[in-house]
Design a protein around this motif. Structure first.
Motif, short mmCIF file in Angstrom:
data_model
loop_
_atom_site.label_atom_id
_atom_site.label_comp_id
_atom_site.label_asym_id
_atom_site.label_seq_id
_atom_site.Cartn_x
_atom_site.Cartn_y
_atom_site.Cartn_z
N LYS A 1 0.83 -1.21 0.00
CA LYS A 1 0.00 0.00 0.00
C LYS A 1 0.86 1.26 0.00
CE LYS A 1 -2.18 -0.89 3.86
NZ LYS A 1 -1.47 -2.14 4.19
N THR A 2 1.71 1.39 1.01
CA THR A 2 2.42 2.64 1.21
C THR A 2 3.41 2.95 0.10
OG1 THR A 2 2.23 2.19 3.55
CG2 THR A 2 3.72 3.95 2.92
N THR A 3 4.11 1.94 -0.37
CA THR A 3 5.13 2.22 -1.38
C THR A 3 4.53 2.29 -2.79
OG1 THR A 3 5.63 -0.15 -1.40
CG2 THR A 3 7.09 1.26 -0.11
N GLU B 1 5.05 -2.87 13.74
CA GLU B 1 3.75 -3.54 13.82
C GLU B 1 2.97 -3.39 12.51
OE1 GLU B 1 1.60 -3.32 17.67
OE2 GLU B 1 -0.12 -2.79 16.42
N THR B 2 2.85 -2.15 12.02
CA THR B 2 2.21 -1.99 10.71
C THR B 2 2.95 -1.02 9.79
OG1 THR B 2 0.78 -0.19 11.41
CG2 THR B 2 -0.12 -2.40 11.61
N SER B 3 3.73 -0.08 10.36
CA SER B 3 4.31 0.98 9.52
C SER B 3 5.40 0.47 8.59
CB SER B 3 4.91 2.08 10.37
OG SER B 3 3.93 2.67 11.15
N LEU B 4 6.27 -0.36 9.10
CA LEU B 4 7.39 -0.82 8.28
C LEU B 4 7.36 -2.34 8.19
CD1 LEU B 4 10.39 1.35 9.53
CD2 LEU B 4 8.98 1.67 7.52
N LEU C 1 -4.29 9.25 2.76
CA LEU C 1 -4.15 9.16 4.22
C LEU C 1 -3.86 7.71 4.56
CD1 LEU C 1 -6.98 11.26 5.93
CD2 LEU C 1 -4.62 11.88 5.47
N ASP C 2 -2.61 7.49 4.94
CA ASP C 2 -2.18 6.10 5.16
C ASP C 2 -2.27 5.73 6.64
OD1 ASP C 2 -1.20 3.63 4.63
OD2 ASP C 2 0.82 4.27 4.11
N GLU C 3 -2.27 4.46 6.90
CA GLU C 3 -2.29 3.95 8.28
C GLU C 3 -3.47 4.50 9.06
OE1 GLU C 3 -0.11 1.78 9.45
OE2 GLU C 3 1.85 2.16 8.62
N ALA C 4 -4.59 4.60 8.36
CA ALA C 4 -5.77 5.19 8.99
C ALA C 4 -6.19 4.40 10.23
CB ALA C 4 -6.91 5.25 7.99
MG MG Z 1 2.09 0.83 4.99
#
Ligand code: MG
Ligand code: CDP
Length: 680
Positions: free
Chosen positions: A48-50, A300-303, A147-150
């Motif tokens: 998702k993030t990348t 946990e979820t960010s990286l 808006l990530d990691e909502a």
């Molecule tokens: Mg992410």
């Protein structure tokens, strides 16, 4: 953008195409084209993030070949709750796109802006986007905001939800993508009614969950033992351990290394780690060596770190808690929620079946909260209220939030801002309030800086503020070197308190030309000092925008430190404690008092009657940390309305204050008499 790509580019591209989100690329872009808001829910690590912001960028560039507003380029923004994530992910994406970080792809986090006029894709903390919205409520340069990691339900993310809901109505051409891990998705669906949802199924392998039979008394001990056992008895595969903070992590890393030596590659991961070290986490280790990552909640979820097969979960994280009595928020090591525990376990099953060792019993797991509470429900809202006021939100109670805070919490925040002079009687923003909101600091620190010229010491207050805004500068290793470190620290100690000690360190650092060697010899964290210098420069820039005077008292004057201490109090007068006869300190907020102790790290060699403190630490006992001696009379001079004895619960402090008020009244009367007499 470059025409020819490097070999590395194609190499990564192949890997990227295997990420689960790639299957949904067309569907996603089509949905985004047809809708203003899209919700995307996907397993952590699905890309998702990348990837998604790159998809979005591609579409934006295709549809808007000419430049954006005022000849500048259109921007795609992607928010992250954590600064480390913003920095690390943007670096990765720059690499994927074969560009230099800061050019087409950049990031902006508090006190560090790595973007330029070339930038078209920007990762930024949610707090920074909120700041940008304060300057430009329509967010005119953005075409799409992701808006990530909502699911983290960060305070700033929640505010952005409310804000963007309004902005999207006023800017029909702006689009919003909300991305979340699989938790809490229903809440967003209820909040954004009728918005399409795209689900990206992750490829999760089964994860076997193991509990301890008995509750563990010492989770660090248990974690280290578990790691050793995994290393000895389990097949190859990397290990991820969740701990709560920098010190604990560094300590555990060295303990593991001393036990397992070169057979393992132990790596810490926490927010204040240098960017180079952060990047190393992603490097694969050469074969028989096992990688052991010891991380805070970031992992946990960010990286997402590839290759993790074993997760060790002691069940704790540092969480922000708000104490309505004291109105202080603090970071406290607390049990995680079931949802968090499941996320953590999931990290073990990304590339093959894995195992998660929970260092607690199955019964304890069942007793955990289902979800972590949204941060907005755990915060002192003074800053939030100030932000909303600047954003032009008139009725705070009607602002559309996913989880609205209790009205009392809001009204307390309004009170605090009123006492700080940021709001007037009618709850309107004052000039001071407007200035305060321009500083990326808590309202009390901002106030302290703004009024410091009245005490002729804005230079010194800026240095203290910078030091308070960066990680602890004192390094205190365990074992042999500890004594030497304490001795080094004592060389900087100021008899009147920790704030002044910080100022001494800052001055010494400058005097020694900011040399890393000097830091090393004195057990001072070089990176923290460098950031303090940079933070200070940025604060100076804000000062000059408002033409706030930069001044220093005469260093040889007796009042040099008195002035600085008074200025500290002018910002932090709500954070004062009084030494009672019992030998404890009492703090006061309204009609409540709390027993506290000076944190052992303080540099005072006596217990002053009154102290001003920077933060509250709740552990086995309540501590106040970073304390400086002040005089009771000053309270009456500096914050007479706040320190009305009538507002105080019965205590020695109250009687002392009453005496100060009486003295003040008498001297006022006397000066009036003299004045009248000489007049007649
Ligand atoms: Mg992410
Ligand atoms: O956001 P989400 O959790 O869905 O996934 P992501 O952060 O986009 O990660 C996708 C992939 O990129 C993972 O396999 C990561 O290991 C990899 N990645 C990397 O190799 N280096 C980074 N600095 C960041 C991500």
């Amino acid at each position: 953008m470059k025409k020819t790509y490097s070999g590395r580019y194609f190499e990564i591209l192949e890997k990227r195409k295997n990420l689960p989100v790639w299957v949904h690329k067309e569907e996603f872009l089509k949905t985004l084209k047809e809708n203003q808001i899209v919700l995307l829910v996907g397993e952590t690590g699905s890309g998702k993030t990348t990837q998604i912001p790159q998809f979005v960028l591609e579409a934006v560039l295709n549809e808007n070949p000419s430049s954006g507003p005022k000849g500048k380029k259109w921007l795609v923004g992607c928010t992250q709750p954590r600064r480390v994530a913003a920095m690390s992910v943007s670096r990765r994406v720059a690499e994927e796109m074969d560009v230099e970080i800061g050019d087409e792809v950049g990031y902006t986090v508090r006190f560090d802006d790595c973007s330029s006029s070339k930038t078209v894709l920007k990762y930024l903390t949610d707090g920074m986007l909120l700041r940008e919205a304060m300057a430009d409520p329509l967010l005119g340069r953005y075409k799409v905001i992701v808006l990530d990691e909502a699911h983290e339900r960060n305070l700033a993310t929640d505010l952005l939800f409310g804000l963007l809901k309004q902005t999207l109505v006023r800017r029909p051409d702006l689009k919003l993508v909300v991305m979340s891990a699989t938790l809490e998705a229903d809440k967003f669906l209820k909040y954004f009614i009728g918005v399409p949802l795209i689900k990206v199924p992750g490829r999760l392998y089964p994860v076997e969950i193991l509990y301890t039979r008995e509750p563990q008394r010492d989770y660090l001990e248990a974690a280290i033992n578990t790691i050793i056992q995994i290393h000895e008895f389990e097949p190859p595969g990397d290990v991820l351990v969740f701990l709560t903070g920098e010190e604990e992590i560094e300590d555990t890393c060295s303990r593991i290394t001393s036990k397992l030596g070169d057979q393992v590659n132990v790596m810490p991961l926490y927010s204040t780690l240098s960017p180079a070290m952060q990047q190393k986490i992603f490097d694969p280790t050469p074969d028989p060596v096992r990688k052991i990552v010891v991380s805070t909640n970031i992992a946990e979820t960010s990286l997402t770190i590839d290759g993790i097969v074993y997760v060790v979960d002691p069940g704790f994280s540092k969480q922000k808690l708000y104490h309505p009595n004291t109105r202080v928020e603090s970071l406290l090591v607390s049990p995680i929620s079931q949802a968090s525990a499941d996320q953590r376990a999931g990290r073990a099953g990304r590339t093959q079946p894995g195992k998660c060792f929970r260092l607690y019993t199955e019964k304890s797991f069942k007793e955990l909260e289902k979800q972590t509470y949204a941060e907005i429900l755990r915060s002192n809202l003074a800053n939030t209220v100030l932000t909303l006021k600047i954003l032009g939100v008139e009725n705070l109670l009607h602002f559309d939030l996913i989880d609205p805070p209790a009205p009392e919490t809001l009204s307390r925040a309004l009170d605090d801002l009123y006492h700080l002079g940021a709001l007037d009687d009618e709850c309107n923003l004052t000039k001071t309030g407007e200035m305060m909101s321009e500083f990326p600091l808590d309202p009390q620190m901002a106030k302290m800086i703004i009024v410091s010229p009245q005490f002729n010491c804005s230079n010194e207050i800026l240095s203290v503020s910078a030091m308070l805004s960066v990680p602890n500068c004192f390094i205190r290793p365990r074992g042999e070197a500890q004594k030497a470190a304490d001795k080094a620290k004592s060389m900087f100690s100021h008899i009147d308190g920790d704030h002044l000690t910080l100022l001494n360190v800052f001055h010494a650092f400058l005097q020694h030309n900011q040399k890393p060697d000097w830091c090393y010899e004195n057990f001072i964290n070089y990176r923290a000092m460098k950031s303090a210098v940079s933070v200070r420069e940025q604060l100076v820039r804000i000062m000059s925008r408002f033409q706030i005077k930069l001044c220093s008292p005469d260093f040889n004057s007796r009042d040099y430190y008195v002035n600085i201490r008074k200025a500290l109090l002018a910002g932090y007068f709500m954070q004062v404690a009084h030494l009672e006869r019992t030998g404890h300190y009492l703090t006061f907020r309204d009609k409540d008092d709390q027993v506290v102790n000076l944190h052992p790290s303080n540099c005072l060699d006596y217990k002053p009657e009154w102290v001003v403190y920077n933060e509250y630490v709740f552990t086995s006992r309540n501590f106040i940390r970073t304390v400086t001696y002040i005089q009771g009379e000053w309270l009456v001079d500096i914050a007479p309305d706040y320190y009305q004895p009538a507002n105080f619960p019965n205590s020695e402090a109250k009687r002392v204050l009453q005496r100060h008020y009486k003295k003040r009244r008498l001297s006022e009367e006397r000066s009036c008499k003299i004045f009248c007499a000489s007049n007649s």
